[in-house]
Design a protein around this motif. Structure first.
Motif, mmCIF file in Angstrom:
data_model
loop_
_atom_site.group_PDB
_atom_site.id
_atom_site.type_symbol
_atom_site.label_atom_id
_atom_site.label_comp_id
_atom_site.label_asym_id
_atom_site.label_seq_id
_atom_site.Cartn_x
_atom_site.Cartn_y
_atom_site.Cartn_z
ATOM 1 N N LEU A 28 -115.256 115.875 59.702
ATOM 2 C CA LEU A 28 -114.401 117.027 59.964
ATOM 3 C C LEU A 28 -112.933 116.628 60.061
ATOM 4 O O LEU A 28 -112.052 117.322 59.556
ATOM 5 N N LYS A 31 -111.771 116.138 56.542
ATOM 6 C CA LYS A 31 -111.689 117.437 55.873
ATOM 7 C C LYS A 31 -110.414 118.190 56.258
ATOM 8 O O LYS A 31 -109.817 118.879 55.434
ATOM 9 N N HIS A 32 -109.972 118.017 57.490
ATOM 10 C CA HIS A 32 -108.804 118.732 57.990
ATOM 11 C C HIS A 32 -107.502 117.941 57.860
ATOM 12 O O HIS A 32 -106.471 118.378 58.362
ATOM 13 N N TRP A 61 -102.275 112.673 62.443
ATOM 14 C CA TRP A 61 -102.260 113.982 61.805
ATOM 15 C C TRP A 61 -100.875 114.267 61.255
ATOM 16 O O TRP A 61 -99.884 113.826 61.840
ATOM 17 N N THR A 66 -101.964 121.179 61.958
ATOM 18 C CA THR A 66 -103.136 120.643 61.264
ATOM 19 C C THR A 66 -104.197 120.194 62.265
ATOM 20 O O THR A 66 -105.382 120.500 62.105
ATOM 21 N N ALA A 69 -105.783 123.244 63.891
ATOM 22 C CA ALA A 69 -106.720 123.935 62.997
ATOM 23 C C ALA A 69 -108.108 123.301 63.086
ATOM 24 O O ALA A 69 -109.123 124.008 63.103
ATOM 25 N N MET A 70 -108.165 121.984 63.146
ATOM 26 C CA MET A 70 -109.455 121.311 63.302
ATOM 27 C C MET A 70 -110.012 121.568 64.699
ATOM 28 O O MET A 70 -111.178 121.919 64.862
ATOM 29 N N SER A 73 -111.463 125.003 65.094
ATOM 30 C CA SER A 73 -112.379 125.457 64.041
ATOM 31 C C SER A 73 -113.771 125.730 64.609
ATOM 32 O O SER A 73 -114.193 125.087 65.576
ATOM 33 N N TYR A 76 -115.919 122.623 64.915
ATOM 34 C CA TYR A 76 -115.657 121.683 66.007
ATOM 35 C C TYR A 76 -116.040 122.258 67.368
ATOM 36 O O TYR A 76 -116.327 121.494 68.287
#
Length: 99
Positions: A28, A31-32, A61, A66, A69-70, A73, A76
């Protein structure tokens, strides 16, 4: 400006934590748009009172949005609950200042 997330984690149930939390979370993070800088199963404490069996994870990051957002999500949210069941963690975010 780069953002670093620093996690200090005392794992209580390694049999669940690694396959059910750590592996999916690493996918994850990638991905983010995050990347791991350090993933270590222990630390050496030079001063203070920190358990040397504490794991340390540092991820980098591109920006706070960003990371957020993870962090927020739906994927998460489930993983956070599992982390809380299997470990005790302190998680901080540090912004690298422009020089």
């Amino acid at each position: 400006m780069a953002i670093y997330q620093i996690v200090f984690c005392k794992i209580h149930d390694r049999d669940r934590f690694l396959p059910e939390y750590a592996i999916p979370t690493s996918k994850l993070v990638a991905k983010h748009g995050g990347e791991y800088v350090v993933r270590a199963p222990g630390l050496s404490c030079l001063e203070g009172d920190v358990d040397e069996n504490t794991s340390v994870v540092i991820s980098k990051w591109p920006d706070l949005q960003t990371l957020e957002a993870m962090w927020t999500s739906p994927e998460y949210e489930t993983l956070k609950q599992l982390r809380r069941e299997t470990s005790d963690a302190q998680i901080v975010v540090v912004e690298q200042p422009d020089t």
